[in-house]
Design a protein around this motif. Structure first.
Motif, PDB file in Angstrom:
ATOM      1  N   ILE A   1      -2.522  -1.416  -2.177  1.00 24.71           N
ATOM      2  CA  ILE A   1      -2.091  -0.962  -0.860  1.00 24.71           C
ATOM      3  C   ILE A   1      -2.192   0.555  -0.877  1.00 24.71           C
ATOM      4  O   ILE A   1      -1.543   1.207  -1.697  1.00 24.71           O
ATOM      5  CB  ILE A   1      -0.648  -1.378  -0.542  1.00 24.71           C
ATOM      6  CG1 ILE A   1      -0.492  -2.901  -0.562  1.00 24.71           C
ATOM      7  CG2 ILE A   1      -0.213  -0.801   0.805  1.00 24.71           C
ATOM      8  CD1 ILE A   1       0.956  -3.373  -0.426  1.00 24.71           C
ATOM      9  N   TYR A   2      -3.023   1.096  -0.010  1.00 20.20           N
ATOM     10  CA  TYR A   2      -3.128   2.544   0.106  1.00 20.20           C
ATOM     11  C   TYR A   2      -2.141   3.042   1.151  1.00 20.20           C
ATOM     12  O   TYR A   2      -1.917   2.395   2.164  1.00 20.20           O
ATOM     13  CB  TYR A   2      -4.535   2.966   0.539  1.00 20.20           C
ATOM     14  CG  TYR A   2      -5.535   2.980  -0.580  1.00 20.20           C
ATOM     15  CD1 TYR A   2      -5.520   3.996  -1.529  1.00 20.20           C
ATOM     16  CD2 TYR A   2      -6.504   1.995  -0.690  1.00 20.20           C
ATOM     17  CE1 TYR A   2      -6.435   4.025  -2.558  1.00 20.20           C
ATOM     18  CE2 TYR A   2      -7.429   2.018  -1.718  1.00 20.20           C
ATOM     19  CZ  TYR A   2      -7.391   3.030  -2.649  1.00 20.20           C
ATOM     20  OH  TYR A   2      -8.297   3.063  -3.670  1.00 20.20           O
ATOM     21  N   VAL A   3      -1.576   4.211   0.874  1.00 16.70           N
ATOM     22  CA  VAL A   3      -0.708   4.903   1.814  1.00 16.70           C
ATOM     23  C   VAL A   3      -1.349   6.260   2.067  1.00 16.70           C
ATOM     24  O   VAL A   3      -1.752   6.939   1.118  1.00 16.70           O
ATOM     25  CB  VAL A   3       0.710   5.092   1.226  1.00 16.70           C
ATOM     26  CG1 VAL A   3       1.580   5.897   2.177  1.00 16.70           C
ATOM     27  CG2 VAL A   3       1.343   3.757   0.891  1.00 16.70           C
ATOM     28  N   THR A   4      -1.462   6.635   3.332  1.00 15.74           N
ATOM     29  CA  THR A   4      -2.096   7.909   3.632  1.00 15.74           C
ATOM     30  C   THR A   4      -1.529   8.534   4.892  1.00 15.74           C
ATOM     31  O   THR A   4      -1.139   7.831   5.815  1.00 15.74           O
ATOM     32  CB  THR A   4      -3.635   7.762   3.768  1.00 15.74           C
ATOM     33  OG1 THR A   4      -4.208   9.044   3.965  1.00 15.74           O
ATOM     34  CG2 THR A   4      -4.015   6.839   4.911  1.00 15.74           C
ATOM     35  N   GLY A   5      -1.487   9.826   4.874  1.00 14.21           N
ATOM     36  CA  GLY A   5      -1.102  10.586   6.048  1.00 14.21           C
ATOM     37  C   GLY A   5      -2.308  11.276   6.651  1.00 14.21           C
ATOM     38  O   GLY A   5      -2.206  11.966   7.658  1.00 14.21           O
TER      39      GLY A   5
END
Length: 129
Positions: free
Chosen positions: A77-81
């Protein structure tokens, strides 16, 4: 419940993600940089990798690629802003990528997604050398 490797270079977010996951019954392996994350992968076999896409000036895709080899059944699961890869290109770059969450992350949504991906999965597996 799942064992989750959390790679996040922001200590506050790493703590928040880890606490939310642990409160939901998951086991967490926290890492603040790619080297620490890969060291965890050499010792443990997580079910899920929660990876901040941008770690400093680099991407966490190297960790995902290593995991695809060392822990092929683990979900990423990637998290990005950032606005990078707006059309899902990460799914082509990382064969074990399952989801991309945009910051700010709803912690309840995060824990629900991890529980959905890995329902009643055994934890604390050890990597074979």
């Amino acid at each position: 419940m799942a064992q989750v490797l959390v790679l996040e270079d922001d200590a506050g977010l790493r703590f928040a993600f880890s606490e939310a996951l642990e409160n939901a019954g998951h086991s967490v392996l926290p890492a603040g940089d790619p080297d620490s994350a890969i060291a965890h992968l050499k010792r443990q076999v997580p079910d899920v990798l929660l990876l901040d896409l941008m770690i400093g000036n680099s991407y966490s895709t190297d960790v995902a690629n290593y995991a695809a080899f060392a822990v092929p059944d683990a979900h990423v699961i990637y998290v990005t802003g950032s606005g990078l890869f707006p059309k899902g290109e990460l799914f082509d770059m990382c064969r074990n990528a399952r989801l991309i969450l945009r910051k700010p992350v709803d912690l309840q949504e995060l824990t629900d997604l991890v529980s959905h991906i890995c329902p009643a999965t055994p934890t604390a597996k050890t990597a074979s050398a």
